[in-house]
Design a protein around this motif. Structure first.
Motif, PDB file in Angstrom:
ATOM      1  N   ARG A  97       9.808  10.585  -1.659  1.00 45.28           N
ATOM      2  CA  ARG A  97       8.831  10.800  -0.532  1.00 45.28           C
ATOM      3  C   ARG A  97       7.473  10.307  -1.263  1.00 45.28           C
ATOM      4  O   ARG A  97       6.738   9.432  -0.401  1.00 45.28           O
ATOM      5  N   GLU A  98       7.156  10.593  -2.329  1.00 44.73           N
ATOM      6  CA  GLU A  98       6.113  10.002  -2.962  1.00 44.73           C
ATOM      7  C   GLU A  98       5.963   8.542  -2.999  1.00 44.73           C
ATOM      8  O   GLU A  98       4.940   7.750  -2.782  1.00 44.73           O
ATOM      9  N   SER A  99       6.972   7.909  -3.500  1.00 42.06           N
ATOM     10  CA  SER A  99       7.160   6.493  -3.545  1.00 42.06           C
ATOM     11  C   SER A  99       7.259   5.988  -2.158  1.00 42.06           C
ATOM     12  O   SER A  99       6.479   4.946  -1.920  1.00 42.06           O
ATOM     13  N   ALA A 100       7.766   6.402  -1.098  1.00 41.42           N
ATOM     14  CA  ALA A 100       7.651   5.959   0.377  1.00 41.42           C
ATOM     15  C   ALA A 100       6.373   5.884   0.631  1.00 41.42           C
ATOM     16  O   ALA A 100       5.988   4.908   1.324  1.00 41.42           O
ATOM     17  N   TRP A 101       5.580   7.028   0.361  1.00 40.71           N
ATOM     18  CA  TRP A 101       4.327   7.178   0.788  1.00 40.71           C
ATOM     19  C   TRP A 101       3.373   6.111   0.140  1.00 40.71           C
ATOM     20  O   TRP A 101       2.616   5.573   0.883  1.00 40.71           O
ATOM     21  N   ILE A 102       3.519   5.956  -1.221  1.00 41.15           N
ATOM     22  CA  ILE A 102       2.831   4.939  -1.998  1.00 41.15           C
ATOM     23  C   ILE A 102       3.250   3.538  -1.349  1.00 41.15           C
ATOM     24  O   ILE A 102       2.079   2.877  -1.090  1.00 41.15           O
ATOM     25  N   LEU A 103       4.228   3.084  -0.835  1.00 43.02           N
ATOM     26  CA  LEU A 103       4.696   1.856  -0.490  1.00 43.02           C
ATOM     27  C   LEU A 103       4.097   1.778   0.966  1.00 43.02           C
ATOM     28  O   LEU A 103       3.812   0.612   1.454  1.00 43.02           O
ATOM     29  N   GLN A 104       4.099   2.865   1.846  1.00 40.14           N
ATOM     30  CA  GLN A 104       3.817   2.418   3.025  1.00 40.14           C
ATOM     31  C   GLN A 104       2.285   2.533   3.106  1.00 40.14           C
ATOM     32  O   GLN A 104       1.843   1.728   3.914  1.00 40.14           O
TER      33      GLN A 104
END
Length: 526
Positions: free
Chosen positions: A455-462
């Motif tokens: 989730r953290e990674s998806a958020w960073i990329l978005q």
């Protein structure tokens, strides 16, 4: 014909056979420090034509020399003497590992030329991150990572040579045995520095089947009989393990682990620098290697995504080189495959679809399990999916960050989420042994840590504003995901922890404290 084989992609078995044969024509030489490459090759050529060679560093410079003809090795061996150190007694086992020194060091050393050394390990994560910052898209970043980490042609030759040298030992007892690599060394997903998994195989089944039909008699060898296959495996590995330990040049730290579910001998092979695991033929493991080989060859995005996700998992302490309750690289790879089967249109076919395409020679039933799938890559229709890796990486994290792990399991045969047959936190069907969960070892806190990191990674990329970060020289895209989280701003992490039990959060934060310190250490050291 050979010409045909070269224009189409080779099958897994063709590649294996070719490389094993190549390894039989190969020797490994520890070279003098001040070496004249031309003179070395000139001398060796007097024993036969050299087909290929390279140098690498591993406590001194070594040369791997592949001759065109196997008999060139015998010619060279005839010219090689025994070690003359008086204070040691030697075990007179003659292998294909040699040491060359200069006869008149002073005059010859002056002629030394610097040789090109092939790297046998990948760059540390810190250096990788710097390289990634210069790329112009996430997709390019992922290909840079793939290029830095994947096995090189030279490294693969070295792996097959290690197997071939072990085979020389096995053949002392079992003259028609072979030793073959499986797993990451051959499935196209291995990274530089990974262990060599090898297995001992005694049956050349095809060769025999046809000859046995002739003549009026049923004929068979008289062989020692044991109550179970497992016991036979343990006895054979025990003896070969002792053999490597007592007689094997450069085989050190030999450990026999004979009571494991799959008995094995672990050893370190100093001449090639590999950590090796030797077990006895496991047909299902070979089939898994072949399946991944197939998927890796079908579309270049497959390997790029797997390498990135695995590197990401390693940095955040989601995977570990020691066994435990962590997700394994194999499970992670299968999760990526499943994700790619679920795209619209799919990027890779399901295992059931590959089974549909299988012809007679592809039919394999192993221990009651149907392991048939097509081996010829040209029979598989290329995907019509054109999504970029930028999209796929971000969607991978999004997909598994929101996957209903409580209810669903991951099934690559069908390419569908299926109700979990039992309550393991993470359930991934073994593609061939249908009643096994390949991620049975994973516990709830580890799974929840994976979900939180995804989730953290998806958020960073978005949320990313790429231009800003490129201007500020900050790591962006994939690079931003390879820095342990909580390093830059721990409070951000809290928001996305909502909906998790406080017990889990406590476990998670504890493991984060541990992994942040360790994971950089490990990622750099690995």
């Amino acid at each position: 014909t050979d010409a045909e084989v070269n224009t189409r992609k080779k099958t897994f078995t063709e590649v294996q056979t070719e490389r094993l044969e190549q390894a039989e024509r190969t020797v490994l030489i520890k070279c003098p420090p001040k070496l004249n490459e031309k003179k070395l090759l000139q001398y060796l050529s007097s024993h036969g034509n050299i087909k290929s060679h390279f140098f690498f560093e591993n406590r001194g410079i070594h040369a791997l020399i592949e001759f065109s003809e196997k008999n060139s090795i015998a010619s060279l061996q005839d010219a090689i003497g025994l070690p003359s150190a008086a204070e040691h007694h030697v075990v007179p086992f003659k292998s294909r590992l040699f040491t060359f020194t200069l006869k008149n060091p002073v005059s010859q050393a002056a002629e030394g030329t610097p040789v090109h050394l092939s790297p046998q390990s990948h760059i540390p994560v810190k250096e990788l991150i710097q390289k990634l910052c210069h790329a112009d898209s996430i997709s390019n970043q992922m290909y840079i990572l793939l290029n830095e980490y994947q096995l090189t042609e030279e490294n693969i030759k070295l792996r097959f040579l290690a197997c071939s040298l072990v085979r020389d030992f096995a053949r002392a007892y079992f003259p028609d045995s072979t030793v073959k690599p499986f797993g990451s060394s051959v499935n196209t997903f291995g990274k530089l520095g990974c262990d060599v998994d090898m297995f001992l195989d005694f049956h050349d089944v095809q060769k025999h089947a046809t000859k046995m039909k002739k003549g009026p008699f049923e004929m068979e060898y008289q062989m020692k009989r044991l109550p179970s296959e497992r016991l036979a495996t343990q006895k054979i590995l025990s003896v070969i393990g002792d053999c490597l330990d007592n007689f094997g040049p450069g085989c050190v730290s030999v450990q026999k682990i004979l009571n494991a579910r799959c008995p094995l001998v672990k050893f370190s092979h100093q001449p090639t620098g590999f950590q090796c695991d030797l077990s006895v033929s496991n047909s299902i493991a070979i089939k898994s290697s072949e399946l991944l080989y197939l998927y890796g060859c079908l579309d270049s995005r497959v390997r790029a995504l797997v390498f990135s996700v695995r590197c990401w998992a390693r940095v955040h302490g989601l995977t570990n080189s020691v066994p435990g309750t962590w997700i394994t690289n194999f499970s992670l790879t299968m999760m990526v495959m499943f994700f790619l089967q679920k795209r619209s249109p799919p990027i890779i076919p399901t295992l059931d679809q590959l089974k549909e395409l299988a012809d007679e020679k592809d039919k394999h039933v192993i221990g009651g399990y149907d392991c048939s799938f097509v081996s010829d890559l040209s029979k598989i229709k290329p995907t019509k999916n054109t999504e970029t890796l930028d999209v796929l990486l971000s969607d991978f994290f999004e997909y598994f960050g929101n996957f209903d792990f409580r209810k669903n399991s991951i099934n690559l045969r069908k390419g569908k989420e299926v109700n979990k047959p039992e309550s393991s936190p993470l359930y991934i069907w073994n593609p061939f042994e249908q009643d096994l969960n390949i991620s049975k070892n994973v516990n709830q806190p580890q799974l929840e840590k994976f979900v939180a990191m995804a989730r953290e990674s998806a958020w960073i990329l978005q949320k990313e504003e790429k231009t800003q970060q490129v201007i500020n020289k900050e790591p962006w895209g994939l690079a931003a995901l390879l820095i342990p989280f909580g390093k830059s701003n721990p409070s951000k992490m809290k928001n996305r922890m909502k909906g998790m039990g406080s017990e889990t959060i406590r476990t998670l934060l504890d493991s984060l404290k541990l992994t942040n310190a360790n994971s950089l250490q490990k990622a750099v050291g690995k």
